[in-house]
Design a protein around this motif. Structure first.
Motif, PDB file in Angstrom:
ATOM      1  N   ALA A 219      47.632   6.622  33.291  1.00  0.00           N
ATOM      2  CA  ALA A 219      46.908   7.879  33.523  1.00  0.00           C
ATOM      3  C   ALA A 219      47.469   8.614  34.734  1.00  0.00           C
ATOM      4  CB  ALA A 219      45.422   7.590  33.717  1.00  0.00           C
ATOM      5  N   VAL A 220      47.670   7.892  35.842  1.00  0.00           N
ATOM      6  CA  VAL A 220      48.157   8.591  37.046  1.00  0.00           C
ATOM      7  C   VAL A 220      49.626   8.978  36.909  1.00  0.00           C
ATOM      8  CG1 VAL A 220      46.418   7.623  38.608  1.00  0.00           C
ATOM      9  CG2 VAL A 220      48.607   6.437  38.336  1.00  0.00           C
ATOM     10  N   THR A 221      50.375   8.217  36.092  1.00  0.00           N
ATOM     11  CA  THR A 221      51.764   8.609  35.825  1.00  0.00           C
ATOM     12  C   THR A 221      51.798   9.940  35.085  1.00  0.00           C
ATOM     13  OG1 THR A 221      52.406   6.289  35.696  1.00  0.00           O
ATOM     14  CG2 THR A 221      53.948   7.883  34.765  1.00  0.00           C
ATOM     15  N   MET A 222      50.877  10.085  34.122  1.00  0.00           N
ATOM     16  CA  MET A 222      50.824  11.356  33.375  1.00  0.00           C
ATOM     17  C   MET A 222      50.395  12.509  34.285  1.00  0.00           C
ATOM     18  SD  MET A 222      49.501  10.259  29.588  1.00  0.00           S
ATOM     19  CE  MET A 222      48.525   8.830  29.920  1.00  0.00           C
ATOM     20  N   LEU A 223      49.492  12.222  35.258  1.00  0.00           N
ATOM     21  CA  LEU A 223      49.140  13.252  36.250  1.00  0.00           C
ATOM     22  C   LEU A 223      50.389  13.703  36.996  1.00  0.00           C
ATOM     23  CD1 LEU A 223      45.931  12.186  38.270  1.00  0.00           C
ATOM     24  CD2 LEU A 223      46.159  14.084  36.676  1.00  0.00           C
ATOM     25  N   LEU A 224      51.176  12.699  37.381  1.00  0.00           N
ATOM     26  CA  LEU A 224      52.389  12.960  38.163  1.00  0.00           C
ATOM     27  C   LEU A 224      53.378  13.811  37.372  1.00  0.00           C
ATOM     28  CD1 LEU A 224      53.281  11.873  40.982  1.00  0.00           C
ATOM     29  CD2 LEU A 224      54.666  10.207  39.767  1.00  0.00           C
ATOM     30  N   GLY A 230      56.652  19.106  34.473  1.00  0.00           N
ATOM     31  CA  GLY A 230      56.436  20.124  33.445  1.00  0.00           C
ATOM     32  C   GLY A 230      55.782  19.636  32.167  1.00  0.00           C
ATOM     33  N   THR A 231      55.236  18.444  32.147  1.00  0.00           N
ATOM     34  CA  THR A 231      54.509  18.005  30.943  1.00  0.00           C
ATOM     35  C   THR A 231      53.117  18.644  30.934  1.00  0.00           C
ATOM     36  OG1 THR A 231      53.644  16.059  32.062  1.00  0.00           O
ATOM     37  CG2 THR A 231      55.723  15.792  30.856  1.00  0.00           C
ATOM     38  N   SER A 232      52.435  18.513  29.812  1.00  0.00           N
ATOM     39  CA  SER A 232      51.102  19.133  29.689  1.00  0.00           C
ATOM     40  C   SER A 232      50.110  18.156  29.057  1.00  0.00           C
ATOM     41  CB  SER A 232      51.185  20.396  28.839  1.00  0.00           C
ATOM     42  OG  SER A 232      51.950  21.372  29.490  1.00  0.00           O
ATOM     43  N   GLY A 239      48.748  23.133  26.013  1.00  0.00           N
ATOM     44  CA  GLY A 239      48.354  22.395  24.804  1.00  0.00           C
ATOM     45  C   GLY A 239      47.734  21.048  25.086  1.00  0.00           C
ATOM     46  N   GLY A 240      47.568  20.723  26.380  1.00  0.00           N
ATOM     47  CA  GLY A 240      46.952  19.439  26.735  1.00  0.00           C
ATOM     48  C   GLY A 240      45.437  19.546  26.852  1.00  0.00           C
TER      49      GLY A 240
END
Lengths: 538, 43
Positions: A219-224, A230-232, A239-240
């Protein structure tokens, strides 16, 4: 006694390195690493406690008093992170390190060098986390849950995420070690259903850690990556879905609550039989209740999110699943009371803390049951009622169990008795002040005071002032705890016997006090009648 | 509790520890990767 299998004299430092750096920084000894964990957690307890003092000082009166709002938010966030990951969890790991090998007749943890690494990651992780307080932009201030999009505005997010990764790696390595130790290092005859309940509680907790810490890391990696690459994942514009983060976080977060309470259940299950001088009532039921609570912890996460707009079917499912947890928890409370029933009880400090745990944790459980009710939760959500609930569970639950365990095993660790008088002063001061601190917060929450605010309506003034007085009193009481420990370690002249407590049973009481540097180099033979829970029927 | 040491196979214990550590560690890594990869939606 099992001295033949351990040591035949009280040479407690035999085999220990004499060089300070070698002994403490390069230690592979489970007792020394356990001690390091416990010292670290005590230090974190005071650091996190000092943040709580800032919070209670600001809330002493309505209006802005002492600190800026952003700093207040930093304090609430860091208080939670430090207490959860720095105080409570390392304390249980320290207790597990010290006691699990002694309780199962193992010479050490299964992976001693990894044990060293698990501990020494922690000071660096916390140095990193606390350093964010001094950075431009400040530390994370969006709450310990770090919900996006708010948390993505934090300048120091990368530091906090890296610190959480390090803590997670430390916890996972600790869990691997505990599982490998319990499954492979038990003395011959120490069958799984003969293990002390504390060991069982840690085995189940370790599996919980393995299952959910990687999810937090994910979860925190995805926050990072959302913030810097530039991920969403959680960005609605791309789109997230920010609510997705809440689902992932609480899939970790709810089992995390049980990671902080199951070892406490194990501790209470050791202390109550000792001071009631009776085997634990319903040993198998106690073990299966812990396993049932652990299983249920995976299917209740969305009760933290009733207010986000879940489908009605999901709300009903998570409501009933949450209420179901009260069944195995009720079994445990019933069995602790039944163990005391008709027992020849005495009320030394560990027992006082254990009894306080049973009563006050149950209050926290009942308020949890209230929060599980969907319609009621819509009123209680994000109010001080929630704050009161989880502090009853984590302070009078987890922290009181850690204090009980410290008093219970301190003579075994140090070879000296602590001051019973000052232990009781600490207990009564803590148990009164903690209720002055947290009980009024129920009323504040029911009256509508939101959590995580530095200023509030004057209607809430009286209960806040009472709560703050309780907070300062509870904080000061912990200095007594520190004094009792320092006295027992360095100044107490009263030597502890091997068994320490008259009603104590189990392998850990068969080794000398203080426990020698090396124990059970040859495994002992187990006799059922000497185990804390007596003979277990098949 | 006892005056005599029980018998056990040191090598079997070592193998068991290694097997458990690798299995549990692999599960942890797999959950970490799955928690991220399952959320990926490439367009």
């Amino acid at each position: 006694m099992a001295h033949a299998a351990t040591h035949d004299h009280h040479d407690d430092h035999h085999g220990a390195p004499t060089n300070f750096f070698t002994r403490w920084c390069m230690s592979t000894n489970h007792k020394d690493i356990g001690t390091l964990y416990l010292i670290f957690s005590l230090a974190a307890f005071f650091v996190g406690g000092s943040f709580a003092m800032v919070i209670r000082a600001e809330l002493f009166k309505p209006g802005m008093q002492l600190v800026q709002p952003y700093f207040f938010n930093e304090m609430t966030t860091m208080h939670a992170l430090v207490m959860i990951f720095g105080a409570i969890m390392p304390a249980f790991v320290g207790l597990g390190n010290w006691m699990i090998p002694l309780m199962i007749g193992a010479p050490d943890m299964a992976l001693p060098r990894m044990n060293n690494l698990s501990f020494w990651i922690l000071p660096f992780a916390f140095a990193l986390l606390l350093s964010t307080l001094f950075m431009p932009g400040g530390s994370p201030a969006g709450g310990w849950t770090m919900y996006p999009p708010l948390s993505l505005q934090t300048g120091s997010l990368a530091y906090a995420v890296f610190a959480i990764h390090l803590m997670g790696i430390s916890s996972i390595m600790g869990a691997i070690n505990i599982i490998a130790t319990i499954l492979n290092m038990r003395a011959p005859g120490m069958d799984l259903l003969k293990m002390p309940v504390f060991v069982w509680s840690w085995l189940i907790t370790a599996f919980l850690l393995i299952a959910v810490m990687p999810v937090l890391a994910g979860a925190v990696t995805m926050l990072l990556t959302d913030k810097y690459f530039g991920t969403s994942f959680f960005n609605a514009a791309g789109g997230g879905d920010p609510v997705l983060y809440q689902h992932i976080f609480w899939f970790f977060g709810h089992p995390e609550v049980y990671i902080m309470i199951l070892p406490a259940f194990g501790i209470i299950s050791e202390i109550v039989p000792t001071f009631a001088r009776k085997p634990i009532f319903g040993y198998k039921a106690m073990v299966f209740a812990i396993a049932a609570i652990a299983f249920l912890s995976f299917i209740v996460w969305a009760h933290h999110m009733f207010a986000v707009g879940l489908p009605l079917g999901a709300e009903i499912f998570f409501m009933y699943a949450t209420m179901l947890i009260s069944v195995p928890t009720g079994i445990k409370v019933f069995n602790w009371v039944s163990t005391m029933w008709g027992g020849s009880m005495t009320f030394e400090t560990p027992m006082l803390f254990a009894i306080a745990f049973i009563i006050l944790f149950t209050i926290g459980g009942f308020s949890g049951l209230m929060l599980a009710l969907v319609p009621a939760d819509f009123q209680y959500h994000d109010t001080y009622f929630v704050v009161a609930h989880f502090h009853y569970v984590l302070v009078t639950g987890a922290a009181f169990a850690i204090m009980a365990a410290t008093y219970y095993w301190l003579p075994k660790w140090t070879g000296h008795m602590y001051s019973e008088t000052w232990g009781k002063v600490h207990f009564w001061s803590s148990v009164i002040s903690v209720n002055v601190l947290f009980f009024p917060q129920h009323f504040l929450g029911l009256a509508g005071m939101p959590r995580r605010i530095p200023d509030y309506n004057v209607a809430f003034a009286n209960f806040n002032m009472i709560s703050s007085i309780g907070g300062f009193w509870f904080g000061a009481s912990q200095l007594i705890f520190l004094g009792v420990i320092i006295h027992a370690v360095w100044f107490s002249k009263k030597k502890a016997t091997d068994r320490v407590w008259e009603g104590a049973k189990g392998l850990e009481w068969t080794v000398p006090s203080p426990a020698p540097f090396h124990t059970f180099e040859l495994p002992p033979v187990i006799r059922d009648e000497e185990l804390a829970h007596g003979h277990v029927e098949d | 509790m006892t005056q005599q040491a029980g018998k056990f196979d040191q090598e079997a214990r070592r193998k068991g520890v290694r097997r458990t550590a690798w299995a549990v560690g692999a599960v942890a890594v797999a959950i970490f990767l799955y928690s991220i990869l399952s959320m990926l939606k490439l367009s």
